[in-house]
Design a protein around this motif. Structure first.
Motif, PDB file in Angstrom:
ATOM      1  N   PHE A  72       0.844  -1.204   0.000  1.00 22.42           N
ATOM      2  CA  PHE A  72       0.000   0.000   0.000  1.00 22.42           C
ATOM      3  C   PHE A  72       0.880   1.257   0.000  1.00 22.42           C
ATOM      4  CE2 PHE A  72      -3.000   3.200   1.300  1.00 22.42           C
ATOM      5  CZ  PHE A  72      -4.230   2.750   0.830  1.00 22.42           C
ATOM      6  N   ASP A  73       1.906   1.270   0.853  1.00 19.28           N
ATOM      7  CA  ASP A  73       2.786   2.447   0.953  1.00 19.28           C
ATOM      8  C   ASP A  73       3.506   2.703  -0.368  1.00 19.28           C
ATOM      9  OD1 ASP A  73       1.978   2.701   3.562  1.00 19.28           O
ATOM     10  OD2 ASP A  73       3.847   1.970   4.455  1.00 19.28           O
ATOM     11  N   HIS A  74       3.982   1.630  -0.997  1.00 21.89           N
ATOM     12  CA  HIS A  74       4.687   1.735  -2.295  1.00 21.89           C
ATOM     13  C   HIS A  74       3.760   2.338  -3.358  1.00 21.89           C
ATOM     14  CE1 HIS A  74       6.440   0.340  -6.091  1.00 21.89           C
ATOM     15  NE2 HIS A  74       5.389  -0.421  -6.289  1.00 21.89           N
ATOM     16  N   LEU A  75       2.527   1.825  -3.442  1.00 24.59           N
ATOM     17  CA  LEU A  75       1.593   2.307  -4.471  1.00 24.59           C
ATOM     18  C   LEU A  75       1.035   3.691  -4.115  1.00 24.59           C
ATOM     19  CD1 LEU A  75      -0.271  -1.009  -5.333  1.00 24.59           C
ATOM     20  CD2 LEU A  75       1.424   0.164  -6.733  1.00 24.59           C
ATOM     21  N   PHE A  76       0.907   3.971  -2.813  1.00 27.14           N
ATOM     22  CA  PHE A  76       0.411   5.289  -2.380  1.00 27.14           C
ATOM     23  C   PHE A  76       1.428   6.369  -2.767  1.00 27.14           C
ATOM     24  CE2 PHE A  76      -0.852   8.413   1.072  1.00 27.14           C
ATOM     25  CZ  PHE A  76      -2.094   8.711   0.513  1.00 27.14           C
ATOM     26  N   ALA A  77       2.722   6.030  -2.661  1.00 24.59           N
ATOM     27  CA  ALA A  77       3.760   6.987  -3.084  1.00 24.59           C
ATOM     28  C   ALA A  77       3.657   7.239  -4.595  1.00 24.59           C
ATOM     29  CB  ALA A  77       5.149   6.445  -2.727  1.00 24.59           C
ATOM     30  N   ILE A  78       3.349   6.190  -5.356  1.00 19.73           N
ATOM     31  CA  ILE A  78       3.206   6.345  -6.814  1.00 19.73           C
ATOM     32  C   ILE A  78       1.982   7.198  -7.137  1.00 19.73           C
ATOM     33  CG2 ILE A  78       2.723   5.126  -8.986  1.00 19.73           C
ATOM     34  CD1 ILE A  78       4.368   2.761  -7.853  1.00 19.73           C
ATOM     35  N   VAL A  79       0.852   6.928  -6.448  1.00 19.98           N
ATOM     36  CA  VAL A  79      -0.389   7.653  -6.764  1.00 19.98           C
ATOM     37  C   VAL A  79      -0.248   9.146  -6.451  1.00 19.98           C
ATOM     38  CG1 VAL A  79      -1.854   7.605  -4.672  1.00 19.98           C
ATOM     39  CG2 VAL A  79      -2.865   7.130  -6.898  1.00 19.98           C
ATOM     40  N   ASN A  80       0.676   9.471  -5.535  1.00 23.04           N
ATOM     41  CA  ASN A  80       0.907  10.873  -5.178  1.00 23.04           C
ATOM     42  C   ASN A  80       2.063  11.492  -5.957  1.00 23.04           C
ATOM     43  OD1 ASN A  80      -1.151  11.124  -3.217  1.00 23.04           O
ATOM     44  ND2 ASN A  80       0.078   9.902  -1.808  1.00 23.04           N
ATOM     45  N   SER A  81       2.457  10.818  -7.053  1.00 29.81           N
ATOM     46  CA  SER A  81       3.572  11.329  -7.854  1.00 29.81           C
ATOM     47  C   SER A  81       3.112  11.584  -9.282  1.00 29.81           C
ATOM     48  CB  SER A  81       4.713  10.295  -7.871  1.00 29.81           C
ATOM     49  OG  SER A  81       4.394   9.240  -8.781  1.00 29.81           O
ATOM     50  N   ALA A  82       4.008  12.160 -10.073  1.00 25.34           N
ATOM     51  CA  ALA A  82       3.704  12.416 -11.491  1.00 25.34           C
ATOM     52  C   ALA A  82       3.630  11.108 -12.287  1.00 25.34           C
ATOM     53  CB  ALA A  82       4.769  13.340 -12.086  1.00 25.34           C
ATOM     54  N   GLU A  83       4.073  10.005 -11.686  1.00 25.46           N
ATOM     55  CA  GLU A  83       4.087   8.703 -12.372  1.00 25.46           C
ATOM     56  C   GLU A  83       2.737   7.991 -12.338  1.00 25.46           C
ATOM     57  OE1 GLU A  83       7.078   6.743 -13.596  1.00 25.46           O
ATOM     58  OE2 GLU A  83       7.600   8.858 -13.819  1.00 25.46           O
ATOM     59  N   ALA A  84       1.787   8.514 -11.561  1.00 30.17           N
ATOM     60  CA  ALA A  84       0.544   7.763 -11.289  1.00 30.17           C
ATOM     61  C   ALA A  84      -0.139   7.279 -12.559  1.00 30.17           C
ATOM     62  CB  ALA A  84      -0.412   8.624 -10.457  1.00 30.17           C
ATOM     63  N   GLU A  85      -0.278   8.148 -13.557  1.00 33.83           N
ATOM     64  CA  GLU A  85      -1.009   7.762 -14.765  1.00 33.83           C
ATOM     65  C   GLU A  85      -0.235   6.693 -15.532  1.00 33.83           C
ATOM     66  OE1 GLU A  85      -2.855   9.553 -18.916  1.00 33.83           O
ATOM     67  OE2 GLU A  85      -1.569  10.827 -17.683  1.00 33.83           O
ATOM     68  N   ASP A  86       1.089   6.883 -15.703  1.00 30.98           N
ATOM     69  CA  ASP A  86       1.914   5.918 -16.437  1.00 30.98           C
ATOM     70  C   ASP A  86       1.918   4.557 -15.760  1.00 30.98           C
ATOM     71  OD1 ASP A  86       2.595   7.599 -18.412  1.00 30.98           O
ATOM     72  OD2 ASP A  86       4.615   8.060 -17.703  1.00 30.98           O
ATOM     73  N   ALA A  87       1.820   4.561 -14.409  1.00 29.28           N
ATOM     74  CA  ALA A  87       1.885   3.304 -13.656  1.00 29.28           C
ATOM     75  C   ALA A  87       0.514   2.641 -13.508  1.00 29.28           C
ATOM     76  CB  ALA A  87       2.487   3.556 -12.278  1.00 29.28           C
ATOM     77  N   GLY A  88      -0.549   3.383 -13.823  1.00 24.53           N
ATOM     78  CA  GLY A  88      -1.891   2.788 -13.729  1.00 24.53           C
ATOM     79  C   GLY A  88      -2.371   2.600 -12.301  1.00 24.53           C
ATOM     80  N   VAL A  89      -2.028   3.548 -11.424  1.00 27.70           N
ATOM     81  CA  VAL A  89      -2.427   3.451 -10.012  1.00 27.70           C
ATOM     82  C   VAL A  89      -3.378   4.607  -9.678  1.00 27.70           C
ATOM     83  CG1 VAL A  89      -1.627   3.280  -7.619  1.00 27.70           C
ATOM     84  CG2 VAL A  89      -0.178   2.425  -9.470  1.00 27.70           C
TER      85      VAL A  89
END
Length: 341
Positions: A72-89
């Motif tokens: 959850f922490d790993h994906l939450f960091a992604i969702v709060n970053s500019a990578e969210a759309e590219d990563a599909g989170v």
């Protein structure tokens, strides 16, 4: 210091996340992911990818909670970053509903997801057949977007990707020093594991852009999970069923169950059927094994058997698999004691 050559067998969410973790955390190694199937052909591509974890009967709850929280922490960091759309989170809010009050009113993961609470009487009016529910916000990690994102990260750190079917782990010796087995159901053959079996899941991917909240029936058998470009409707849990062809009758039944919870889905369009085989066993296999054939040795780290919890647990278990790989690397780098003769 010689480079330690590591082969990761399997390119679903386990194989790719483990390879990325190793590339970040184990210095001085080369990583090759080897598989006969890559995205969009993996089980992880069919998965709805909701972070609502299962419970593994053979694994201590604290360990399961650690795996889930780390993921959850790993994906939450992604969702709060500019990578969210590219990563599909994405973040998604909704309800888990029950026809009778559950024995465990607060699940072990309640304080990991966001804003967990009991549903109010007014909220439950939406579901007249249900008497109790949880409301919370969680993450959704979409395999067909997340897997290519992981592949890109792996290649960016110098990892290689090889399309090849492995029939026997010994094929990788002596080209590789350590093998990480993330082959899921392939472990029946590759690791001689008779405990792993398929649990067939059939889902519908539909267009219903007005559906914004997830709805999950308590058993987890019926669910409505809105995503970036479609809504996933499910599902089935058919133990021991290897059939990858969609069954039209089952699709009708899934749609009918989901419409009972969310009547607006009668207007859903562009229905696509998908089938995945969850690699299930009594508990995740996460351990080292030293294979021996005569004088030959091949250290293997097994990392598979997550069943329906693959995406919900993947980063936590990948971190643990990486720690085991690091232990194998340290052993290889420790000089053998010299004979006293």
């Amino acid at each position: 210091m010689d480079t330690v050559r590591i082969a990761v067998v399997g390119a679903g969410v386990m194989g790719l996340s483990t390879a990325v973790c190793i590339s970040k955390m184990v210095p001085g190694c080369s990583i090759t992911v080897i598989s006969d199937k890559f995205t969009p052909e993996t089980t992880s591509d069919v998965a709805a990818g909701m972070l609502i974890p299962p419970t593994y009967p053979d694994t201590p709850i604290q360990k399961q909670k650690q795996w889930f929280k780390e993921t959850f922490d790993h994906l939450f960091a992604i969702v709060n970053s500019a990578e969210a759309e590219d990563a599909g989170v994405i973040l998604v809010s909704g309800w888990q509903i029950f026809r009778s009050i559950p024995t465990e009113e607060v699940p072990y993961w309640a304080d990991v997801v966001l804003g967990f609470r009991k549903m109010t009487k007014d909220e439950l009016k939406k579901f007249p057949q249900h008497v109790f529910g949880h409301a919370f916000t969680t993450l959704k990690c979409e395999g067909p977007t997340y897997l290519p994102w992981l592949q890109k990260r792996l290649k960016g750190s110098g990892g290689l990707i090889l399309t090849r079917r492995i029939e026997d782990l010994w094929e990788l010796h002596p080209s590789f020093d350590i093998v990480v087995n993330c082959s899921g159901l392939g472990s029946r053959q590759l690791a001689g594991d008779s405990q792993i079996f398929p649990v067939r899941g059939q889902v519908l991917k539909v267009q219903a852009p007005w559906v914004k909240h997830f709805i999950r029936d308590s058993s987890g058998l019926t669910y409505i999970y809105p995503g970036v470009s479609n809504v996933t409707l499910g599902g089935t849990r058919q133990k021991g069923d290897w059939n990858l062809s969609p069954d039209a009758e089952i699709s009708k039944e899934i749609l009918s169950r989901c419409c009972a919870l969310e009547p607006s889905l009668h207007g859903a369009y562009d229905l696509r059927e998908k089938v995945g085989l969850r690699p299930s066993r009594p508990g995740v296999r996460l351990e080292k094994e030293l294979l021996a054939q005569g004088s030959r040795r091949l250290p293997v780290v097994h990392h598979y058997g997550h069943g329906s919890g693959g995406i919900a647990m993947h980063w936590g278990t990948a971190l643990e698999a990486t720690r085991l790989v690091n232990e194998c690397v340290q052993v290889l780098r420790t000089p053998a004691p010299k004979s006293k003769l």
